[in-house]
Design a protein around this motif. Sequence first.
Motif, mmCIF file in Angstrom:
data_model
loop_
_atom_site.group_PDB
_atom_site.id
_atom_site.type_symbol
_atom_site.label_atom_id
_atom_site.label_comp_id
_atom_site.label_asym_id
_atom_site.label_seq_id
_atom_site.Cartn_x
_atom_site.Cartn_y
_atom_site.Cartn_z
ATOM 1 N N ALA A 142 18.349 32.891 -25.891
ATOM 2 C CA ALA A 142 18.221 34.319 -25.596
ATOM 3 C C ALA A 142 19.567 34.997 -25.782
ATOM 4 O O ALA A 142 20.590 34.492 -25.328
ATOM 5 C CB ALA A 142 17.723 34.518 -24.167
ATOM 6 N N GLY A 144 21.549 38.792 -25.288
ATOM 7 C CA GLY A 144 21.457 40.096 -24.660
ATOM 8 C C GLY A 144 22.516 41.033 -25.199
ATOM 9 O O GLY A 144 23.226 40.714 -26.164
ATOM 10 N N ALA A 196 11.449 32.754 -21.694
ATOM 11 C CA ALA A 196 11.574 33.906 -22.584
ATOM 12 C C ALA A 196 11.263 35.201 -21.847
ATOM 13 O O ALA A 196 11.973 36.207 -21.995
ATOM 14 C CB ALA A 196 10.644 33.736 -23.786
ATOM 15 N N LYS A 197 10.224 35.182 -21.033
ATOM 16 C CA LYS A 197 9.845 36.381 -20.283
ATOM 17 C C LYS A 197 10.940 36.775 -19.304
ATOM 18 O O LYS A 197 11.320 37.944 -19.207
ATOM 19 C CB LYS A 197 8.533 36.110 -19.534
ATOM 20 C CG LYS A 197 8.060 37.271 -18.676
ATOM 21 C CD LYS A 197 6.759 36.917 -17.964
ATOM 22 C CE LYS A 197 6.312 38.062 -17.053
ATOM 23 N NZ LYS A 197 5.056 37.709 -16.338
ATOM 24 N N HIS A 200 14.216 37.881 -21.179
ATOM 25 C CA HIS A 200 14.048 39.218 -21.769
ATOM 26 C C HIS A 200 14.257 40.292 -20.714
ATOM 27 O O HIS A 200 14.928 41.305 -20.954
ATOM 28 C CB HIS A 200 12.651 39.335 -22.388
ATOM 29 C CG HIS A 200 12.329 40.702 -22.911
ATOM 30 N ND1 HIS A 200 12.936 41.241 -24.024
ATOM 31 C CD2 HIS A 200 11.468 41.660 -22.445
ATOM 32 C CE1 HIS A 200 12.462 42.455 -24.241
ATOM 33 N NE2 HIS A 200 11.584 42.738 -23.294
ATOM 34 N N GLY A 205 16.110 43.607 -21.944
ATOM 35 C CA GLY A 205 15.460 43.732 -23.235
ATOM 36 C C GLY A 205 16.043 42.869 -24.322
ATOM 37 O O GLY A 205 15.868 43.174 -25.511
ATOM 38 N N GLN A 207 16.569 39.556 -26.812
ATOM 39 C CA GLN A 207 15.611 38.885 -27.694
ATOM 40 C C GLN A 207 15.727 37.377 -27.533
ATOM 41 O O GLN A 207 16.820 36.842 -27.371
ATOM 42 C CB GLN A 207 15.891 39.289 -29.141
ATOM 43 C CG GLN A 207 14.771 38.975 -30.111
ATOM 44 C CD GLN A 207 15.010 39.632 -31.469
ATOM 45 O OE1 GLN A 207 16.126 39.621 -31.987
ATOM 46 N NE2 GLN A 207 13.971 40.205 -32.054
ATOM 47 N N VAL A 208 14.591 36.701 -27.593
ATOM 48 C CA VAL A 208 14.542 35.262 -27.375
ATOM 49 C C VAL A 208 13.885 34.601 -28.578
ATOM 50 O O VAL A 208 12.856 35.071 -29.069
ATOM 51 C CB VAL A 208 13.755 34.904 -26.091
ATOM 52 C CG1 VAL A 208 13.822 33.397 -25.834
ATOM 53 C CG2 VAL A 208 14.299 35.675 -24.898
ATOM 54 N N PRO A 242 10.255 40.880 -28.802
ATOM 55 C CA PRO A 242 11.058 40.289 -27.726
ATOM 56 C C PRO A 242 11.126 38.767 -27.797
ATOM 57 O O PRO A 242 12.124 38.173 -27.405
ATOM 58 C CB PRO A 242 10.355 40.759 -26.452
ATOM 59 C CG PRO A 242 8.976 41.140 -26.879
ATOM 60 C CD PRO A 242 9.094 41.629 -28.281
ATOM 61 N N VAL A 243 10.059 38.141 -28.293
ATOM 62 C CA VAL A 243 10.020 36.681 -28.386
ATOM 63 C C VAL A 243 9.627 36.294 -29.806
ATOM 64 O O VAL A 243 8.613 36.764 -30.333
ATOM 65 C CB VAL A 243 9.019 36.067 -27.388
ATOM 66 C CG1 VAL A 243 9.046 34.539 -27.491
ATOM 67 C CG2 VAL A 243 9.335 36.499 -25.957
#
Length: 352
Positions: A142, A144, A196-197, A200, A205, A207-208, A242-243
């Motif tokens: 991930a 950021g 991932a959730k 994120h 916000g 990305q993973v 996002p994933v």
Amino acid sequence: MTDREIPEQYLDGYARILTEVAATGRRLTRDEIASRRALGERAAEAGFGLRSLVGAHLSAAREAWPRAAESADGALAAVQQVVDAFAEGYERAQRMAVRQEEAARREFIDDLLYGRSDLGRLAERAERFGLRLSHAHAVAVARGPIAYDDGDPVPGQVERALISRFGDRNILLTTKDGRLLCIAPGHQGEVLTHFAKQAHAATDGGQVAIGRAQSGAGGVVQSYEEALSTLEIAERLGLDDPVLRAADLLVYPVLARDRQAMADLVHNTLGPLTTARGGAQPLLDTLTAYFDAGCVAAQAARRLSLSVRALTYRLERIHGLTGADPSDPSHRYMLQTAVIGARLLDWPAGER
């Protein structure tokens, strides 16, 4: 280990110090304080709990307590000094142990992700951190808006969310080069999905990318590199999901594998667009929107804030310059592949 009986060795000399201080009113000497710190360090290294150790000191103080009432203040001061010095040594040993553990963990992670070290030795070290490298593992990465390290609140927040949901399932969460990483058994896809959730959300916000499950110590490296490559591809192609799963984007590494062939395709197919008024970029953006919209002109026009008539004119202009018709299925695959290549190669901006 907090409920074990505390050996007398960790109270060595304590009763004598208490008796002398209570009788004379003096404070502890520098050597006496140093000896208490050293005992505190050894007790910490032996695994005894601080609560039990303090309790043992208080019990010993009660047994050796001076009978004269006027000695109570001096005795209490001695107890305070002894316990304070002992706790200082204990905490110093604890901090050193934590630093050593963190250093060992970081060294292991670096060796694991760079494929260094003997594989047998690496597998032995992995078990200490909850990984069994004989099994398949997958890695999620991930990123950021800022860089993170293990001491930041964000990795701790994500780790707590994982532990509260799954407990200890042989999961390793860490940071590397400012990104969050989660290594989990390959058959436990729900762990990486939850990571991932949480990542994120925690990274505002971010990305993973999730690499495919691979076997062995080398498999962890492969999955990690896949996840990194997926993030890089997403950045080049402007993918904002996002994933992202490496398994869903395998076509892009395949296309990019022969860079020279891809560059030749881009130049031969899209090169004529550079002669257009305004350069190639507006027409390249038109093709990108058109293909992303499934070749539906009205939808592509909305994405570009154009009228359908203006979009159609641009497509005709592309046909005239390149000789390839975007609406013709026989030409579409070549054009779309060239557009993907242009995004991967950052063409035409990358040539400046």
